[in-house]
Design an enzyme around this catalytic site. Structure first.
Site, PDB file in Angstrom:
ATOM      1  N   ASN A 118      -1.542  -0.303   7.337  1.00  0.00           N
ATOM      2  CA  ASN A 118      -1.127  -1.557   7.548  1.00  0.00           C
ATOM      3  C   ASN A 118      -0.042  -2.288   6.619  1.00  0.00           C
ATOM      4  O   ASN A 118      -0.022  -3.493   6.385  1.00  0.00           O
ATOM      5  CB  ASN A 118      -2.045  -2.667   8.124  1.00  0.00           C
ATOM      6  CG  ASN A 118      -3.169  -2.745   7.121  1.00  0.00           C
ATOM      7  OD1 ASN A 118      -3.128  -2.295   5.996  1.00  0.00           O
ATOM      8  ND2 ASN A 118      -4.280  -3.327   7.711  1.00  0.00           N
ATOM      9  N   TYR A 164     -12.160  -4.371  -3.208  1.00  0.00           N
ATOM     10  CA  TYR A 164     -12.630  -4.325  -1.912  1.00  0.00           C
ATOM     11  C   TYR A 164     -14.338  -5.236  -1.855  1.00  0.00           C
ATOM     12  O   TYR A 164     -14.462  -5.820  -0.901  1.00  0.00           O
ATOM     13  CB  TYR A 164     -12.486  -3.101  -0.843  1.00  0.00           C
ATOM     14  CG  TYR A 164     -11.144  -3.108  -0.596  1.00  0.00           C
ATOM     15  CD1 TYR A 164     -10.859  -4.261   0.383  1.00  0.00           C
ATOM     16  CD2 TYR A 164     -10.379  -2.205  -0.714  1.00  0.00           C
ATOM     17  CE1 TYR A 164      -9.418  -4.206   0.933  1.00  0.00           C
ATOM     18  CE2 TYR A 164      -9.027  -2.112  -0.335  1.00  0.00           C
ATOM     19  CZ  TYR A 164      -8.357  -3.092   0.478  1.00  0.00           C
ATOM     20  OH  TYR A 164      -7.376  -3.009   0.969  1.00  0.00           O
ATOM     21  N   GLU A 178      -9.186 -11.331  -7.288  1.00  0.00           N
ATOM     22  CA  GLU A 178      -8.390  -9.943  -7.480  1.00  0.00           C
ATOM     23  C   GLU A 178      -7.233 -10.031  -8.301  1.00  0.00           C
ATOM     24  O   GLU A 178      -6.851  -9.011  -8.873  1.00  0.00           O
ATOM     25  CB  GLU A 178      -7.574 -10.078  -5.758  1.00  0.00           C
ATOM     26  CG  GLU A 178      -8.954  -9.896  -4.659  1.00  0.00           C
ATOM     27  CD  GLU A 178      -8.091  -9.560  -3.342  1.00  0.00           C
ATOM     28  OE1 GLU A 178      -9.026  -9.228  -2.296  1.00  0.00           O
ATOM     29  OE2 GLU A 178      -6.932 -10.039  -2.942  1.00  0.00           O
ATOM     30  N   LYS A 236       1.004  -1.233   0.000  1.00  0.00           N
ATOM     31  CA  LYS A 236      -0.024  -0.082   0.080  1.00  0.00           C
ATOM     32  C   LYS A 236       0.853   1.417   0.178  1.00  0.00           C
ATOM     33  O   LYS A 236       1.969   1.100   0.351  1.00  0.00           O
ATOM     34  CB  LYS A 236      -1.002  -0.114   1.384  1.00  0.00           C
ATOM     35  CG  LYS A 236      -2.057  -1.383   1.188  1.00  0.00           C
ATOM     36  CD  LYS A 236      -2.754  -1.292   2.347  1.00  0.00           C
ATOM     37  CE  LYS A 236      -3.779  -2.255   2.412  1.00  0.00           C
ATOM     38  NZ  LYS A 236      -4.659  -2.404   3.712  1.00  0.00           N
ATOM     39  N   HIS A 289      -1.935  -5.235   1.452  1.00  0.00           N
ATOM     40  CA  HIS A 289      -2.994  -5.877   1.131  1.00  0.00           C
ATOM     41  C   HIS A 289      -2.674  -7.733   0.854  1.00  0.00           C
ATOM     42  O   HIS A 289      -1.708  -7.709  -0.122  1.00  0.00           O
ATOM     43  CB  HIS A 289      -3.919  -5.361   0.082  1.00  0.00           C
ATOM     44  CG  HIS A 289      -4.870  -6.506  -0.330  1.00  0.00           C
ATOM     45  ND1 HIS A 289      -6.242  -6.617   0.656  1.00  0.00           N
ATOM     46  CD2 HIS A 289      -5.044  -7.345  -1.154  1.00  0.00           C
ATOM     47  CE1 HIS A 289      -6.782  -7.641  -0.209  1.00  0.00           C
ATOM     48  NE2 HIS A 289      -6.196  -8.094  -1.183  1.00  0.00           N
TER      49      HIS A 289
HETATM   50  N1  UDP Z   1      -9.613  -1.221   7.527  1.00  0.00           N
HETATM   51  C1  UDP Z   1      -9.774   0.088   8.203  1.00  0.00           C
HETATM   52  N2  UDP Z   1     -10.520   0.087   9.487  1.00  0.00           N
HETATM   53  C2  UDP Z   1     -10.984  -0.939   9.888  1.00  0.00           C
HETATM   54  C3  UDP Z   1     -11.113  -2.233   9.187  1.00  0.00           C
HETATM   55  C4  UDP Z   1     -10.187  -2.222   8.025  1.00  0.00           C
HETATM   56  O1  UDP Z   1      -9.162   1.157   7.806  1.00  0.00           O
HETATM   57  O2  UDP Z   1     -11.754  -0.935  10.733  1.00  0.00           O
HETATM   58  C5  UDP Z   1      -8.880  -1.094   6.499  1.00  0.00           C
HETATM   59  C6  UDP Z   1      -7.222  -1.822   6.665  1.00  0.00           C
HETATM   60  O3  UDP Z   1      -6.398  -1.059   5.819  1.00  0.00           O
HETATM   61  C7  UDP Z   1      -7.524  -3.218   6.166  1.00  0.00           C
HETATM   62  C8  UDP Z   1      -8.563  -2.767   5.027  1.00  0.00           C
HETATM   63  O4  UDP Z   1      -9.385  -1.882   5.287  1.00  0.00           O
HETATM   64  O5  UDP Z   1      -6.287  -3.748   5.615  1.00  0.00           O
HETATM   65  C9  UDP Z   1      -9.416  -4.005   4.492  1.00  0.00           C
HETATM   66  O6  UDP Z   1      -9.931  -4.444   5.702  1.00  0.00           O
HETATM   67  P1  UDP Z   1      -9.920  -6.290   5.712  1.00  0.00           P
HETATM   68  O7  UDP Z   1     -11.097  -6.698   6.795  1.00  0.00           O
HETATM   69  O8  UDP Z   1     -10.280  -6.777   4.515  1.00  0.00           O
HETATM   70  O9  UDP Z   1      -8.502  -6.512   6.267  1.00  0.00           O
HETATM   71  P2  UDP Z   1      -7.364  -7.240   5.549  1.00  0.00           P
HETATM   72  O10 UDP Z   1      -7.689  -8.333   4.612  1.00  0.00           O
HETATM   73  O11 UDP Z   1      -6.418  -6.274   4.835  1.00  0.00           O
HETATM   74  O12 UDP Z   1      -6.403  -8.064   6.638  1.00  0.00           O
HETATM   75 MG    MG Z   2      -9.325  -8.743   3.539  1.00  0.00          MG
END
Ligand code: UDP
Ligand code: MG
Length: 204
Positions: free
Chosen positions: A159, A57, A173, A17, A162
């Protein structure tokens, strides 16, 4: 019924990211997937559009519910009050913030291939919320963000990476970010030592 048999052609999508690029962690992040024995089969640098991010997403129709519930649980587990109680309202807000975050600068999109690619990469990447991600994972080692801190700032959790959440998600994806001709088929010499039943041909 999905075929869950592990195969050395299993694939997953990684996106470094904008914060990962800005923090000069491209090499550090890539190294961790590479040294696990996975094979890089596609890579490009680009600035995503908000449309690409929203589509990415929402490829999984369940993402809105699952992510909303996960965030609420993240608050409750720490004895905190979630900012909203409806998972879909939470993800609507998350999605708007993600569009800003993911389009704020260049990202690196990659396809990594190898047995158990999806769960292995998730393990190396660590849990979504850096406050909770295990030490030794990318998100656990290089980030100090949390749901609470990011919500206070009305922004996404930063974080770094992705990583596809399931083989089904990965397939969708990869198609979303890469055309077939951008994904390379080639042999890595080390695959022999990783996958072959017999280890031979080492001694001269
Ligand atoms: N995210 C966020 N706030 C939240 C949950 C998710 O900003 O409360 C963002 C975070 O950057 C995360 C992304 O949305 O990586 C996608 O969420 P997901 O639950 O798919 O997490 P991941 O698969 O990236 O671990
Ligand atoms: Mg995810």
């Amino acid at each position: 019924m999905q075929n869950n048999k592990p195969s050395k052609t299993d694939r997953t999508l990684i996106i470094i990211k904008p914060d990962g690029v800005q923090r000069s962690l491209i090499g550090e992040i890539t190294k961790r997937y590479e040294r696990a024995g996975l094979k890089l089969v596609a890579i490009k640098m680009l600035v995503p559009t908000p449309e690409m991010v929203e589509k990415h997403y929402t490829l999984d129709p369940e993402w809105r519910r699952i992510t909303g519930e996960k965030t609420i649980k993240g608050y409750l587990d720490k004895g905190l009050i979630p900012p909203l109680t409806d998972p879909f309202e939470i993800t609507a807000r998350i999605l708007e913030r993600l569009k800003k975050y993911m389009t704020s600068g260049p990202v690196i999109a990659m396809v990594w291939q190898g047995a158990h690619a999806v769960p292995i990469v998730r393990k190396i990447t660590g849990g979504t919320e850096p406050l909770q991600s295990d030490v030794g994972t990318i998100r656990g080692d290089f980030v100090l963000d949390s749901y609470q801190l990011s919500d206070e700032g009305e922004r996404s959790v930063r974080n770094l990476v992705h990583a596809s959440g399931s083989p089904d998600e990965a397939e969708k994806e990869i198609k979303h970010w890469f055309s077939d001709s951008e994904i390379l088929n080639y042999r890595l010499i080390q695959e022999q030592i990783i996958y072959d039943v017999n280890i031979d041909g080492i001694f001269e």
